[in-house]
Every structure is written in C-alpha cells, then in structure tokens.
Design a protein around this motif. Structure first.
Motif, PDB file in Angstrom:
ATOM      1  N   UNK A 205       0.853  -1.194   0.000  1.00  0.00           N
ATOM      2  CA  UNK A 205       0.000   0.000   0.000  1.00  0.00           C
ATOM      3  C   UNK A 205       0.885   1.238   0.000  1.00  0.00           C
ATOM      4  N   UNK A 206       0.608   2.155  -0.914  1.00  0.00           N
ATOM      5  CA  UNK A 206       1.309   3.432  -0.987  1.00  0.00           C
ATOM      6  C   UNK A 206       0.303   4.565  -0.785  1.00  0.00           C
ATOM      7  N   UNK A 207       0.804   5.713  -0.350  1.00  0.00           N
ATOM      8  CA  UNK A 207      -0.021   6.916  -0.243  1.00  0.00           C
ATOM      9  C   UNK A 207       0.647   8.036  -1.033  1.00  0.00           C
ATOM     10  N   UNK A 208      -0.147   9.044  -1.411  1.00  0.00           N
ATOM     11  CA  UNK A 208       0.410  10.128  -2.201  1.00  0.00           C
ATOM     12  C   UNK A 208      -0.396  11.412  -2.096  1.00  0.00           C
ATOM     13  N   UNK A 209       0.224  12.499  -2.533  1.00  0.00           N
ATOM     14  CA  UNK A 209      -0.436  13.807  -2.554  1.00  0.00           C
ATOM     15  C   UNK A 209      -1.090  14.089  -3.902  1.00  0.00           C
ATOM     16  N   UNK A 210      -0.754  13.270  -4.897  1.00  0.00           N
ATOM     17  CA  UNK A 210      -1.337  13.420  -6.225  1.00  0.00           C
ATOM     18  C   UNK A 210      -1.254  12.082  -6.929  1.00  0.00           C
ATOM     19  N   UNK A 211      -1.707  12.052  -8.173  1.00  0.00           N
ATOM     20  CA  UNK A 211      -1.658  10.828  -8.970  1.00  0.00           C
ATOM     21  C   UNK A 211      -0.238  10.480  -9.406  1.00  0.00           C
ATOM     22  N   UNK A 212       0.713  11.385  -9.127  1.00  0.00           N
ATOM     23  CA  UNK A 212       2.085  11.184  -9.594  1.00  0.00           C
ATOM     24  C   UNK A 212       3.106  11.167  -8.455  1.00  0.00           C
ATOM     25  N   UNK A 213       2.615  11.075  -7.211  1.00  0.00           N
ATOM     26  CA  UNK A 213       3.501  11.195  -6.062  1.00  0.00           C
ATOM     27  C   UNK A 213       3.088  10.169  -5.025  1.00  0.00           C
ATOM     28  N   UNK A 214       3.710   8.986  -5.047  1.00  0.00           N
ATOM     29  CA  UNK A 214       3.344   7.910  -4.142  1.00  0.00           C
ATOM     30  C   UNK A 214       4.573   7.386  -3.408  1.00  0.00           C
ATOM     31  N   UNK A 215       4.397   7.121  -2.099  1.00  0.00           N
ATOM     32  CA  UNK A 215       5.472   6.570  -1.273  1.00  0.00           C
ATOM     33  C   UNK A 215       4.871   5.536  -0.322  1.00  0.00           C
ATOM     34  N   UNK A 216       5.723   4.735   0.260  1.00  0.00           N
ATOM     35  CA  UNK A 216       5.296   3.769   1.262  1.00  0.00           C
ATOM     36  C   UNK A 216       5.041   4.503   2.580  1.00  0.00           C
ATOM     37  N   UNK A 217       3.850   4.374   3.171  1.00  0.00           N
ATOM     38  CA  UNK A 217       3.557   5.104   4.418  1.00  0.00           C
ATOM     39  C   UNK A 217       4.371   4.574   5.597  1.00  0.00           C
ATOM     40  N   UNK A 218       4.683   5.466   6.530  1.00  0.00           N
ATOM     41  CA  UNK A 218       5.489   5.092   7.692  1.00  0.00           C
ATOM     42  C   UNK A 218       4.709   4.224   8.675  1.00  0.00           C
ATOM     43  N   UNK A 219       3.375   4.332   8.665  1.00  0.00           N
ATOM     44  CA  UNK A 219       2.571   3.661   9.688  1.00  0.00           C
ATOM     45  C   UNK A 219       2.366   2.169   9.423  1.00  0.00           C
ATOM     46  N   UNK A 220       2.760   1.659   8.244  1.00  0.00           N
ATOM     47  CA  UNK A 220       2.616   0.231   7.974  1.00  0.00           C
ATOM     48  C   UNK A 220       3.934  -0.330   7.454  1.00  0.00           C
ATOM     49  N   UNK A 221       4.030  -1.640   7.486  1.00  0.00           N
ATOM     50  CA  UNK A 221       5.195  -2.331   6.933  1.00  0.00           C
ATOM     51  C   UNK A 221       4.753  -3.094   5.702  1.00  0.00           C
ATOM     52  N   UNK A 222       5.265  -2.700   4.554  1.00  0.00           N
ATOM     53  CA  UNK A 222       4.964  -3.414   3.316  1.00  0.00           C
ATOM     54  C   UNK A 222       5.870  -4.631   3.179  1.00  0.00           C
ATOM     55  N   UNK A 223       5.403  -5.697   2.538  1.00  0.00           N
ATOM     56  CA  UNK A 223       4.110  -5.835   1.862  1.00  0.00           C
ATOM     57  C   UNK A 223       2.984  -6.166   2.826  1.00  0.00           C
TER      58      UNK A 223
END
Length: 343
Positions: free
Chosen positions: A46-64
């Motif tokens: 799961x990634x989060x982002x500020x726009x459709x072109x800006x996504x990062x792995x959130x700090x609050x979870x551990x991927x995958x």
C-alpha cells in the motif's frame, strides 16, 4: 640456485592447490545450480500520495501487506496485480494468486477497514485458463470485473451476482487476439478500453463502445503505440479526474515490470488520440532492497481526501528456492543405482 628451485616448487604446489580450489568451486557452483533455483516473487503493498504522480510507502505500515504466505485455501507462488474498491466503509481488494500446483492464475480477495491492514478471505474466481489483472469497477450500482484472460484469446466481462465473492461470466467483449492487461474506463459518454497485444507485449490497442456489453470498435489510430516496451503495457486503473485522463504503463524494456510510468491522454475522440508523458515519471519503481527489490509494475490509486490518495501496488524480489525437479531427478537416479532398476 637452490633458493630458486625451492621457490619454483612452492609456486608449483600453489598452482596445484589453486587448480583444486577452482575445480572445487566449479563443482559447488554446479551443485548449487542443480538444487537451487532463482524465483521471482511478487507481493502486494500500500502506498499513499499527494497526487496521482507522487506515491510513497507510508510510515505507519510495513509493506508488503499481502504475500503468498497469506493464501490459506490453495498453495501459492505469489500474489500480484491488485485492484481495490470501497463499499460501505469496507475496502475490498482483488488480485492474482498464482496456484503453485497448477501453475495457473486465479483471483483472490482480501478485505480491510482502513486500507492499511488486510485480511485474506478466499479465492473468488477460478477458470480452466489463467486469470490475472482483475480490473474491478462499479457501474449503475453493480460491480463488474474484466480480468486478463489472454490464455483464452479473449476479453471477458464478469458481474458480481453476490458481491464480493460470487462472480458470473456475462459476455465476451473481444476475441481472437492475445489481449493483455485490458483496462476499461468511461469518458465523454463512451466506454474505452486499452490493452496490450503482440508476443512482445509492445503494441497498445484502443477500442470504444457506446454500451458496456454492445459491440466494441477498434479505434482508427489503433495501435496507438507500436513496438515500444517502455510505455505500452497497462499497469493498473485508468483514472479520469477533472476531465483529465491518466493511464499508467509498465516499463518493461530492461526487465519485465521494472517500474511504472504515467501518461496524460490529452485528446481522445473516436477519430483522434494523443497523449503526453508526465514530468514526475517514474511514478513507482524498484527499490533495490526488500519486497520490491527488482520491480514494481502495477498501481490502482483512489482519492480519499483533498490532495490525499491511497493505492495498492505490487513489487517483485528474487528468492533462492530448492528446485523440486532436481530433487526428483537425483532421487530417481539413486533408486535406480541402488536397486538396479531400468527404464
């Protein structure tokens, strides 16, 4: 003179040891190649982002957040190609599960109350042919799915007759071609569908229709991309937002599923097609370590607030595994030699 003779003997002995070591190392490498195989392993994050072109792995979870180990009803090699929807406050994720017994893709389901912590539920779609890329969408208060069914040489439409677990085949939309990763969306009162074709997956074809289940027409500009593995194969949901159309595409030039790029379709009619690459590319890519070490090739973004997006993505890493075929071969050889069995 004696000193030189002694040095030569030492050098000769050293060379013999070196040759023995080389043969030993070569033998160990051959053994390793026989018993150990390198396998690509996809998992879901799961990634989060500020726009459709800006996504990062959130700090609050551990991927995958989902791996093959989470699959409980069949043995699985990997999970990939996630699509998700939110209904009555619950998130539902549909994704490919590669059945390790049949070496065939089926569609699995996981659920979440916050889109961060996911619980695997069950396999919800299994056919005689390979399934992947379960593109799920809502239309007129009904849920539909178009999974990739290239092995069947068609694009098939399914409908949820008991969402989210029961899906029924409705109609073949297109056939007689090797369609890969079909991606559907609505724009200007028409349905549009992008899909990759060709053995190299480097042609992008475009179709349109007035109705979801009526005849589909290939666009006169199709294939809209031809012979380009960098920007052809679809990589997730096509997003239509504020009259803008964003499509995501896999970059497969160097290796399959290396990273994901985004393009804005700037002109789309029944006679014209134009697009431009966004400046933020790549949108997501291999990290070099961990669960997405060598590749990322899919994204499904959803807007959850002003300037806040959440997306399910997938990533690939390489893992060394015991080659079961080699074990079987060695076992048969041992039995044959010890019990004098002949074929």
């Amino acid at each position: 003179m004696y000193k030189n003779y002694k040095i030569n003997r030492i050098l000769q002995a050293s060379n013999r040891v070196s040759r023995v070591n080389d043969r030993y190392l070569a033998g160990m490498k051959n053994i390793a190649k026989t018993f150990v195989a390198r396998r690509s392993e996809w998992s879901i994050g799961i990634y989060i982002g500020k726009s459709l072109f800006d996504f990062v792995s959130p700090e609050k979870i551990i991927n995958p957040v989902l791996t093959a180990k989470d699959i409980t009803d069949i043995p699985a090699y990997f999970v990939a190609d996630p699509f998700m929807v939110c209904e009555d406050g619950i998130w539902y994720m549909f994704f490919e599960v590669l059945n390790s017994l049949q070496n065939k893709g089926v569609i699995g389901l996981a659920t979440s109350y916050d889109a961060y912590k996911w619980n695997y539920q069950q396999i919800i779609l299994d056919e005689a042919f390979h399934l992947s890329y379960p593109y799920v969408f809502k239309f007129q208060n009904e849920y539909y799915m178009i999974p990739e069914t290239s092995e069947a040489g068609s694009i098939r439409l399914y409908k949820a007759t008991n969402f989210p677990t029961k899906w029924t085949f409705i109609k073949t939309l297109l056939d007689k071609r090797d369609f890969v990763d079909p991606s559907i969306f609505q724009y200007n009162n028409l349905w549009w569908l992008l899909t990759a074709t060709s053995e190299a997956r480097n042609n992008l074809r475009l179709y349109y229709s007035k109705d979801l289940t009526s005849s589909w027409i290939e666009h006169p500009k199709s294939p809209v991309i031809e012979g380009n593995k960098n920007i052809t194969r679809p990589a997730g949901r096509v997003v239509v937002l504020d009259d803008k159309i964003i499509r995501y595409t896999q970059d497969c030039e160097r290796i399959y599923g290396n990273k994901v790029r985004a393009f804005e379709i700037t002109n789309l009619t029944t006679t014209s097609y134009q697009e431009k690459e966004v400046k933020e590319n790549p949108i997501i890519k291999a990290s070099g370590i961990g669960w997405n070490q060598i590749g990322m090739h899919h994204i499904d973004p959803h807007k959850i607030d002003t300037n806040k997006w959440i997306a399910c993505v997938d990533g690939k890493r390489d893992r060394l595994v015991i080659n079961p075929n080699s074990v079987v071969t060695i076992s048969r050889k041992w039995i044959s030699e010890h019990f004098n069995i002949r074929n």
